[in-house]
Motif scaffolding. Structure first.
Motif, PDB file in Angstrom:
ATOM      1  N   GLU A 269       0.834  -1.201   0.000  1.00  0.00           N
ATOM      2  CA  GLU A 269       0.000   0.000   0.000  1.00  0.00           C
ATOM      3  C   GLU A 269       0.866   1.247   0.000  1.00  0.00           C
ATOM      4  N   VAL A 270       0.538   2.171  -0.873  1.00  0.00           N
ATOM      5  CA  VAL A 270       1.167   3.490  -0.856  1.00  0.00           C
ATOM      6  C   VAL A 270       0.293   4.371   0.032  1.00  0.00           C
ATOM      7  N   ALA A 271       0.883   4.979   1.058  1.00  0.00           N
ATOM      8  CA  ALA A 271       0.081   5.712   2.031  1.00  0.00           C
ATOM      9  C   ALA A 271       0.689   7.057   2.378  1.00  0.00           C
ATOM     10  N   LEU A 272      -0.182   7.948   2.785  1.00  0.00           N
ATOM     11  CA  LEU A 272       0.211   9.258   3.313  1.00  0.00           C
ATOM     12  C   LEU A 272       0.327   9.123   4.823  1.00  0.00           C
ATOM     13  N   HIS A 273       1.435   9.605   5.396  1.00  0.00           N
ATOM     14  CA  HIS A 273       1.662   9.521   6.842  1.00  0.00           C
ATOM     15  C   HIS A 273       1.875  10.917   7.418  1.00  0.00           C
ATOM     16  N   TRP A 274       1.443  11.108   8.670  1.00  0.00           N
ATOM     17  CA  TRP A 274       1.660  12.391   9.347  1.00  0.00           C
ATOM     18  C   TRP A 274       1.651  12.168  10.860  1.00  0.00           C
ATOM     19  N   GLN A 275       2.132  13.154  11.597  1.00  0.00           N
ATOM     20  CA  GLN A 275       2.160  13.089  13.050  1.00  0.00           C
ATOM     21  C   GLN A 275       0.760  13.300  13.609  1.00  0.00           C
ATOM     22  N   SER A 276       0.359  12.459  14.557  1.00  0.00           N
ATOM     23  CA  SER A 276      -0.977  12.573  15.139  1.00  0.00           C
ATOM     24  C   SER A 276      -1.174  13.894  15.871  1.00  0.00           C
ATOM     25  N   ARG A 277      -0.086  14.532  16.294  1.00  0.00           N
ATOM     26  CA  ARG A 277      -0.232  15.812  16.987  1.00  0.00           C
ATOM     27  C   ARG A 277      -0.781  16.904  16.070  1.00  0.00           C
ATOM     28  N   HIS A 278      -0.754  16.647  14.748  1.00  0.00           N
ATOM     29  CA  HIS A 278      -1.283  17.630  13.796  1.00  0.00           C
ATOM     30  C   HIS A 278      -2.729  17.340  13.379  1.00  0.00           C
ATOM     31  N   ASN A 279      -3.361  16.360  14.019  1.00  0.00           N
ATOM     32  CA  ASN A 279      -4.711  15.963  13.614  1.00  0.00           C
ATOM     33  C   ASN A 279      -5.706  17.119  13.644  1.00  0.00           C
ATOM     34  N   ASN A 280      -5.565  18.003  14.624  1.00  0.00           N
ATOM     35  CA  ASN A 280      -6.524  19.087  14.786  1.00  0.00           C
ATOM     36  C   ASN A 280      -6.030  20.422  14.253  1.00  0.00           C
ATOM     37  N   SER A 281      -4.913  20.405  13.573  1.00  0.00           N
ATOM     38  CA  SER A 281      -4.381  21.636  12.987  1.00  0.00           C
ATOM     39  C   SER A 281      -5.109  21.921  11.674  1.00  0.00           C
ATOM     40  N   SER A 282      -5.677  23.104  11.558  1.00  0.00           N
ATOM     41  CA  SER A 282      -6.448  23.427  10.353  1.00  0.00           C
ATOM     42  C   SER A 282      -5.571  23.456   9.107  1.00  0.00           C
ATOM     43  N   SER A 283      -4.351  23.992   9.230  1.00  0.00           N
ATOM     44  CA  SER A 283      -3.471  24.065   8.059  1.00  0.00           C
ATOM     45  C   SER A 283      -3.000  22.679   7.626  1.00  0.00           C
ATOM     46  N   HIS A 284      -2.625  21.839   8.596  1.00  0.00           N
ATOM     47  CA  HIS A 284      -2.173  20.493   8.258  1.00  0.00           C
ATOM     48  C   HIS A 284      -3.331  19.634   7.738  1.00  0.00           C
ATOM     49  N   SER A 285      -4.513  19.812   8.318  1.00  0.00           N
ATOM     50  CA  SER A 285      -5.677  19.064   7.838  1.00  0.00           C
ATOM     51  C   SER A 285      -5.993  19.426   6.390  1.00  0.00           C
ATOM     52  N   TRP A 286      -5.894  20.717   6.091  1.00  0.00           N
ATOM     53  CA  TRP A 286      -6.137  21.159   4.716  1.00  0.00           C
ATOM     54  C   TRP A 286      -5.101  20.559   3.769  1.00  0.00           C
ATOM     55  N   PHE A 287      -3.832  20.551   4.178  1.00  0.00           N
ATOM     56  CA  PHE A 287      -2.766  20.023   3.328  1.00  0.00           C
ATOM     57  C   PHE A 287      -2.948  18.531   3.085  1.00  0.00           C
ATOM     58  N   ARG A 288      -3.286  17.784   4.132  1.00  0.00           N
ATOM     59  CA  ARG A 288      -3.511  16.349   3.971  1.00  0.00           C
ATOM     60  C   ARG A 288      -4.676  16.085   3.028  1.00  0.00           C
ATOM     61  N   GLU A 289      -5.749  16.837   3.197  1.00  0.00           N
ATOM     62  CA  GLU A 289      -6.925  16.636   2.357  1.00  0.00           C
ATOM     63  C   GLU A 289      -6.626  16.991   0.906  1.00  0.00           C
ATOM     64  N   LEU A 290      -5.803  18.007   0.708  1.00  0.00           N
ATOM     65  CA  LEU A 290      -5.404  18.374  -0.666  1.00  0.00           C
ATOM     66  C   LEU A 290      -4.672  17.227  -1.340  1.00  0.00           C
ATOM     67  N   ILE A 291      -3.731  16.586  -0.608  1.00  0.00           N
ATOM     68  CA  ILE A 291      -2.984  15.454  -1.166  1.00  0.00           C
ATOM     69  C   ILE A 291      -3.936  14.300  -1.474  1.00  0.00           C
ATOM     70  N   ILE A 292      -4.809  13.980  -0.519  1.00  0.00           N
ATOM     71  CA  ILE A 292      -5.735  12.858  -0.699  1.00  0.00           C
ATOM     72  C   ILE A 292      -6.656  13.084  -1.883  1.00  0.00           C
ATOM     73  N   GLN A 293      -7.212  14.285  -1.989  1.00  0.00           N
ATOM     74  CA  GLN A 293      -8.128  14.577  -3.078  1.00  0.00           C
ATOM     75  C   GLN A 293      -7.425  14.620  -4.438  1.00  0.00           C
ATOM     76  N   SER A 294      -6.223  15.153  -4.459  1.00  0.00           N
ATOM     77  CA  SER A 294      -5.502  15.246  -5.741  1.00  0.00           C
ATOM     78  C   SER A 294      -5.110  13.880  -6.269  1.00  0.00           C
ATOM     79  N   LEU A 295      -5.000  12.895  -5.375  1.00  0.00           N
ATOM     80  CA  LEU A 295      -4.597  11.552  -5.791  1.00  0.00           C
ATOM     81  C   LEU A 295      -5.761  10.561  -5.792  1.00  0.00           C
ATOM     82  N   SER A 296      -6.964  11.038  -5.534  1.00  0.00           N
ATOM     83  CA  SER A 296      -8.117  10.142  -5.407  1.00  0.00           C
ATOM     84  C   SER A 296      -8.436   9.408  -6.707  1.00  0.00           C
ATOM     85  N   GLU A 297      -8.092  10.003  -7.844  1.00  0.00           N
ATOM     86  CA  GLU A 297      -8.365   9.354  -9.115  1.00  0.00           C
ATOM     87  C   GLU A 297      -7.097   8.822  -9.775  1.00  0.00           C
ATOM     88  N   TYR A 298      -6.020   8.801  -8.998  1.00  0.00           N
ATOM     89  CA  TYR A 298      -4.732   8.361  -9.555  1.00  0.00           C
ATOM     90  C   TYR A 298      -4.753   6.870  -9.844  1.00  0.00           C
TER      91      TYR A 298
END
Length: 298
Positions: A269-298
């Motif tokens: 599995e190819v996966a995106l990883h991040w520190q759990s301490r950033h779970n509630n950070s609005s900027s990090h959440s936005w960045f993670r979602e951007l990566i996930i959405q941009s690769l959703s049709e990959y």
């Protein structure tokens, strides 16, 4: 305890995680003397040396070890609260995000990620750090990177993951030198010479499978980047093992042939990883979602 401000807590946590005054200064964008001064104040507050300089770095004392779990948790809560109170506007932000990935990721995943980033946040900077799988835990905890995209399952309890896609390994060779049958036999696989990519990129499953079988292939070339392989394969008869997606990409512009492996290697599995301490950070959440959405049709 009244002298223990947020900057001192941040210095303590970063120094504990990096074990280095130099790295701590770099991560906090201050000078090394500033870190030394902060450490002196921390020692006065806690009446303990906290860190002892050794050949391996700044070794924490028993008191520092006891303090770290509580102070790091408190710092994370404070920083997340501040981040969430401050609205994050990607269209106006000039924040820099750092993500680690292999050159395979740069070739296949980065274009989609960066295209979406440019559309949603044209002033945000993206820095791609070449993946060194053995250093990922350190990089994540120290804040050197915000995320990592890789195929290795990271074991740390403080790291979260989101699966981007599933993949399998295949064998690829110049069509002029390919065995005639459609299916590659183990005998044919072992008779060819091979090019391999360093395990530091996280793709060592095939080597582990061969070692389990007690066989060793003929390795003629070891490289540190996947991107060098098409030109090598084009001019030689060596085989190499690649993820199916990148093997398909390589065959589009080169006379190469893909074979299923003649031995069992688990899909990955190819996966995106991040520190759990950033779970509630609005900027990090936005960045993670951007990566996930941009690769959703990959």
């Amino acid at each position: 305890m009244g002298n223990l401000d947020l900057n001192l807590i941040r210095t303590f946590v970063m120094l504990y995680e990096t074990r280095s005054v130099t790295v701590t200064a770099e991560q906090l964008f201050v000078t090394q003397p500033s870190i030394s001064y902060a450490l002196s104040k921390l020692r006065d507050v806690f009446k303990d040396r906290l860190f002892i300089r050794t050949k391996g770095g700044m070794e924490p004392t028993a008191t520092a070890q006891q303090l770290y779990s509580e102070l790091s948790r408190s710092l994370s809560m404070i920083e997340n609260t501040i981040t969430n109170v401050q609205s994050f506007d990607p269209a106006k932000s000039q924040k820099c995000f750092r993500v680690a990935m292999t050159d395979l990721g740069e070739m296949t995943l980065l274009p989609s990620i960066f295209a979406r980033l440019q559309k949603e946040a044209p002033n945000v900077e993206l820095e791609v750090v070449p993946l060194e799988i053995e250093k990922v835990d350190e990089w994540m905890s120290s804040g050197k990177i915000d995320a990592v995209i890789c195929s290795r399952h990271l074991e740390s309890q403080s790291i979260e993951r989101h699966i981007i896609r599933k993949e399998r390994y295949v064998c690829i060779i110049n069509d002029k030198f390919s065995p005639s049958p459609q299916a590659l036999t183990m005998e044919q696989f072992m008779s060819h010479r091979h090019a391999v990519v360093t395990k530091s990129l996280g793709h060592g499953a095939a080597e582990e499978a061969l070692a389990h079988l007690g066989v060793k292939r003929k390795v003629s070339l070891k490289v540190s980047h996947f991107s060098t392989l098409p030109s090598v394969l084009e001019k030689t008869g060596v085989m190499t093992i690649l993820p199916f997606k990148i093997a398909t990409l390589f065959t589009e512009n080169n006379a190469l042939k893909i074979y299923e492996l003649p031995f069992e290697v688990a899909d990955f599995e190819v996966a995106l990883h991040w520190q759990s301490r950033h779970n509630n950070s609005s900027s990090h959440s936005w960045f993670r979602e951007l990566i996930i959405q941009s690769l959703s049709e990959y």
